[in-house]
Design an enzyme around this catalytic site. Sequence first.
Site, mmCIF file in Angstrom:
data_model
loop_
_atom_site.group_PDB
_atom_site.id
_atom_site.type_symbol
_atom_site.label_atom_id
_atom_site.label_comp_id
_atom_site.label_asym_id
_atom_site.label_seq_id
_atom_site.Cartn_x
_atom_site.Cartn_y
_atom_site.Cartn_z
ATOM 1 C CE LYS A 1 62.405 44.135 -12.460
ATOM 2 N NZ LYS A 1 62.604 44.217 -11.045
ATOM 3 C CE LYS B 1 52.793 39.615 -10.616
ATOM 4 N NZ LYS B 1 52.554 40.109 -9.308
ATOM 5 C CE LYS C 1 49.887 52.400 -8.327
ATOM 6 N NZ LYS C 1 50.067 52.013 -6.938
#
Length: 336
Positions: free
Chosen positions: A201, A204, A118
Amino acid sequence: MEKTTHTPPIVVSGIRSTGHLHLGNYLGALRNFVEMQEHYQCYFFIADLHSLTTHPTPDHLQESVRDILAEYLAVGLSPEKCALYVQSDVVETIELYLYLNMNAYLGELERCTSFKDKVRKNPNNVNAGLLTYPTLMAADILIHRADIVPVGKDQEQHLEMARTFGERFNRMYKTELFPAPQAYQSDKPLVKIPGLDGSGKMGKSEGNAIYLFDTPEEIRKKVMKAVSDIGPSEPNQPKSEPVQNLFTLMSHVSTPDTLAHFEGLYNQCEIRYGDMKKQLAEDMVNFLAPLREKIDYYRHNEQLLCEAAQLGAAKAQQSARATLSRVRESIGIKSL
Ligand code: TRP
């Protein structure tokens, strides 16, 4: 099964409050939750406090909490069978978070992979909440003295830290208050739901997902655009990844006969991917229709949502208060 201290074992899992549920979440994780509520003492919550690290607007925060709650009720989590609650309704968690922070060291927090990711992605928003994300998550888990935490691979390091913080607390205050929470190992094989973009896979952030609340038109459009290949050139040829993905998706939403039919066509080099996708899209639309209907129902039923959240909060608060009073006692915090 790992060593546990509660019978039935206590399960805790948090659900990110951003973004809608997709088919991969449903088939991969949620169906497990629905199963687990039958056998364990489950606490499932919507992690709205965690989402504050990225500063959502008040309206957006509220709306996403409601949407997620509606989706979780729709897929079958029952406010009677488990404690389904909103994290911020259990303020006890925040107090435990503070205590845990007193023994969470800068070095170990900075070394955490998700923190480093992050920082790299958003160097202008490295706030203390982000740094102490793992302590808040540990507080979520330890506040119910969880034995089992069903989480994906990407959360294993956080779970490890929760174990470390719990053990540290036990050692420091000479108590056995906190069991060591273990990752959940299902005895069923893990289902990995592929996305529509050929590899990897469903996720989102990947932009390859079918959401539970997608309209039939959206589903058809997405499936028809899914990546395939130029087709097999000889009988029984191994499938490329994008094509295997289409078959995998089909295995989850279509009948065995339909799947066998297209397997046969593929193996005889007679497959037309357009036809297969049309069938896959229709089967997916039908598979998701009842879920979509239920989500819609809960979304428009404010009272049911409120009742569910209140019932969940009451159950979770009861468990949290019991733990917190033992925590305070261990630390020596007592009103005079
Ligand atoms: N960090 C988890 C995620 O991103 C969500 C979460 C918050 C969680 N608190 C938790 C998961 C406690 C399990 C237990 O998916």
